[in-house]
Write a protein that holds these residues in place. Structure first.
Motif, PDB file in Angstrom:
ATOM      1  N   ILE A  76       0.848  -1.197   0.000  1.00 30.75           N
ATOM      2  CA  ILE A  76       0.000   0.000   0.000  1.00 30.75           C
ATOM      3  C   ILE A  76       0.875   1.235   0.000  1.00 30.75           C
ATOM      4  N   PHE A  77       0.521   2.185  -0.850  1.00 36.07           N
ATOM      5  CA  PHE A  77       1.184   3.495  -0.827  1.00 36.07           C
ATOM      6  C   PHE A  77       0.274   4.445  -0.063  1.00 36.07           C
ATOM      7  N   LEU A  78       0.690   4.830   1.127  1.00 37.77           N
ATOM      8  CA  LEU A  78      -0.099   5.702   1.997  1.00 37.77           C
ATOM      9  C   LEU A  78       0.323   7.155   1.798  1.00 37.77           C
ATOM     10  N   ILE A  79      -0.658   8.015   1.601  1.00 39.54           N
ATOM     11  CA  ILE A  79      -0.416   9.459   1.528  1.00 39.54           C
ATOM     12  C   ILE A  79      -1.193  10.113   2.659  1.00 39.54           C
ATOM     13  N   ASN A  80      -0.497  10.778   3.556  1.00 39.39           N
ATOM     14  CA  ASN A  80      -1.138  11.587   4.598  1.00 39.39           C
ATOM     15  C   ASN A  80      -1.039  13.040   4.172  1.00 39.39           C
ATOM     16  N   LEU A  81      -2.172  13.692   4.035  1.00 33.90           N
ATOM     17  CA  LEU A  81      -2.167  15.094   3.622  1.00 33.90           C
ATOM     18  C   LEU A  81      -1.857  16.015   4.788  1.00 33.90           C
ATOM     19  N   ASN A  82      -2.273  15.622   5.989  1.00 34.16           N
ATOM     20  CA  ASN A  82      -2.009  16.391   7.207  1.00 34.16           C
ATOM     21  C   ASN A  82      -2.502  17.834   7.095  1.00 34.16           C
ATOM     22  N   GLU A  83      -3.720  17.976   6.621  1.00 34.62           N
ATOM     23  CA  GLU A  83      -4.355  19.287   6.501  1.00 34.62           C
ATOM     24  C   GLU A  83      -5.536  19.360   7.467  1.00 34.62           C
ATOM     25  N   PRO A  84      -5.751  20.510   8.075  1.00 32.90           N
ATOM     26  CA  PRO A  84      -6.855  20.648   9.036  1.00 32.90           C
ATOM     27  C   PRO A  84      -8.196  20.910   8.352  1.00 32.90           C
ATOM     28  N   ILE A  85      -8.532  20.058   7.386  1.00 35.68           N
ATOM     29  CA  ILE A  85      -9.771  20.229   6.628  1.00 35.68           C
ATOM     30  C   ILE A  85     -10.631  18.997   6.848  1.00 35.68           C
ATOM     31  N   THR A  86     -11.867  19.211   7.194  1.00 36.24           N
ATOM     32  CA  THR A  86     -12.783  18.105   7.449  1.00 36.24           C
ATOM     33  C   THR A  86     -13.053  17.297   6.191  1.00 36.24           C
ATOM     34  N   THR A  87     -13.407  16.048   6.381  1.00 39.13           N
ATOM     35  CA  THR A  87     -13.856  15.225   5.258  1.00 39.13           C
ATOM     36  C   THR A  87     -15.373  15.166   5.229  1.00 39.13           C
ATOM     37  N   TYR A  88     -16.001  15.900   6.121  1.00 36.94           N
ATOM     38  CA  TYR A  88     -17.461  15.926   6.236  1.00 36.94           C
ATOM     39  C   TYR A  88     -17.955  17.304   5.817  1.00 36.94           C
ATOM     40  N   VAL A  89     -18.221  17.486   4.532  1.00 33.15           N
ATOM     41  CA  VAL A  89     -18.716  18.752   3.997  1.00 33.15           C
ATOM     42  C   VAL A  89     -20.134  18.487   3.509  1.00 33.15           C
ATOM     43  N   ALA A  90     -21.130  18.856   4.347  1.00 33.15           N
ATOM     44  CA  ALA A  90     -22.494  18.404   4.065  1.00 33.15           C
ATOM     45  C   ALA A  90     -23.547  19.492   3.965  1.00 33.15           C
ATOM     46  N   MET A  94     -20.959  24.880   4.754  1.00 33.39           N
ATOM     47  CA  MET A  94     -19.667  24.179   4.781  1.00 33.39           C
ATOM     48  C   MET A  94     -19.040  24.146   3.391  1.00 33.39           C
ATOM     49  N   VAL A  95     -19.865  23.920   2.377  1.00 33.75           N
ATOM     50  CA  VAL A  95     -19.350  23.922   1.007  1.00 33.75           C
ATOM     51  C   VAL A  95     -18.723  25.281   0.708  1.00 33.75           C
ATOM     52  N   GLN A  96     -19.414  26.339   1.088  1.00 34.59           N
ATOM     53  CA  GLN A  96     -18.912  27.701   0.853  1.00 34.59           C
ATOM     54  C   GLN A  96     -17.576  27.924   1.569  1.00 34.59           C
ATOM     55  N   SER A  97     -17.509  27.524   2.839  1.00 35.23           N
ATOM     56  CA  SER A  97     -16.302  27.826   3.612  1.00 35.23           C
ATOM     57  C   SER A  97     -15.120  26.914   3.262  1.00 35.23           C
ATOM     58  N   TYR A  98     -15.380  25.721   2.747  1.00 33.98           N
ATOM     59  CA  TYR A  98     -14.284  24.805   2.444  1.00 33.98           C
ATOM     60  C   TYR A  98     -13.894  24.753   0.977  1.00 33.98           C
ATOM     61  N   THR A  99     -14.628  25.414   0.080  1.00 34.77           N
ATOM     62  CA  THR A  99     -14.311  25.341  -1.339  1.00 34.77           C
ATOM     63  C   THR A  99     -12.893  25.828  -1.626  1.00 34.77           C
ATOM     64  N   GLU A 100     -12.529  26.992  -1.144  1.00 29.22           N
ATOM     65  CA  GLU A 100     -11.192  27.537  -1.429  1.00 29.22           C
ATOM     66  C   GLU A 100     -10.092  26.699  -0.782  1.00 29.22           C
ATOM     67  N   PRO A 101     -10.191  26.352   0.515  1.00 23.76           N
ATOM     68  CA  PRO A 101      -9.120  25.539   1.088  1.00 23.76           C
ATOM     69  C   PRO A 101      -8.981  24.166   0.413  1.00 23.76           C
ATOM     70  N   LEU A 102     -10.103  23.552   0.035  1.00 25.03           N
ATOM     71  CA  LEU A 102     -10.025  22.265  -0.649  1.00 25.03           C
ATOM     72  C   LEU A 102      -9.413  22.405  -2.041  1.00 25.03           C
ATOM     73  N   ALA A 103      -9.771  23.470  -2.734  1.00 24.60           N
ATOM     74  CA  ALA A 103      -9.192  23.713  -4.059  1.00 24.60           C
ATOM     75  C   ALA A 103      -7.690  23.967  -3.953  1.00 24.60           C
ATOM     76  N   SER A 104      -7.280  24.750  -2.967  1.00 27.24           N
ATOM     77  CA  SER A 104      -5.846  25.010  -2.760  1.00 27.24           C
ATOM     78  C   SER A 104      -5.093  23.733  -2.410  1.00 27.24           C
ATOM     79  N   MET A 105      -5.703  22.910  -1.552  1.00 21.42           N
ATOM     80  CA  MET A 105      -5.075  21.662  -1.164  1.00 21.42           C
ATOM     81  C   MET A 105      -4.940  20.740  -2.389  1.00 21.42           C
ATOM     82  N   THR A 106      -5.978  20.668  -3.202  1.00 26.00           N
ATOM     83  CA  THR A 106      -5.956  19.826  -4.393  1.00 26.00           C
ATOM     84  C   THR A 106      -4.863  20.281  -5.359  1.00 26.00           C
ATOM     85  N   LYS A 107      -4.727  21.574  -5.532  1.00 28.03           N
ATOM     86  CA  LYS A 107      -3.682  22.109  -6.407  1.00 28.03           C
ATOM     87  C   LYS A 107      -2.297  21.791  -5.861  1.00 28.03           C
TER      88      LYS A 107
END
Length: 123
Positions: A76-90, A94-107
């Motif tokens: 298994i290749f494990l990747i830990n992102l170690n970002e303080p971003i929830t995985t529960y965006v419901a 929450m979508v509004q507040s996490y869109t930019e941080p999630l986009a930045s993290m993805t980039k």
């Protein structure tokens, strides 16, 4: 992995660790032992990021709840992102507040040359 978290619970059986509000079925699919100190010793930081990676090896156990059969060797290749971003965006808020941080993290993940190098070496 077998660990202190699932101690005493057979793979797929119900487990109710201290601090959990409800029981859950043990997701253990490897016979090998792995605790947090062991896992932490395997993590390799990616310079200039919060990310770490590790290569884990294990042998599967029977866990009918998850459709896993015993005896398969797995790497298994494990990747830990170690970002303080929830995985529960419901919710819309929450979508509004996490869109930019999630986009930045993805980039940051997509642009990380060291991570790409490690993934290519693994596959």
């Amino acid at each position: 992995y077998e660990s202190p978290v699932n101690k005493g619970a057979e793979p797929g059986s119900f487990n109710w660790p201290q601090g959990m509000y409800v029981p859950y079925q043990s997701p253990q699919v490897f016979s090998d032992f792995m605790d947090f100190p062991t896992l932490n010793s395997l993590l390799e930081p990616i310079p200039g990021s919060n990310m770490t990676t590790a290569i884990l090896n294990g042998t599967t156990v029977d866990n009918p709840v998850f459709g896993v059969r015993a005896g398969q060797q797995v790497e298994i290749f494990l990747i830990n992102l170690n970002e303080p971003i929830t995985t529960y965006v419901a919710t819309p808020g929450m979508v509004q507040s996490y869109t930019e941080p999630l986009a930045s993290m993805t980039k940051a993940i997509a642009d990380n040359e060291e991570l790409a190098k490690r993934i290519k070496a693994f596959v």
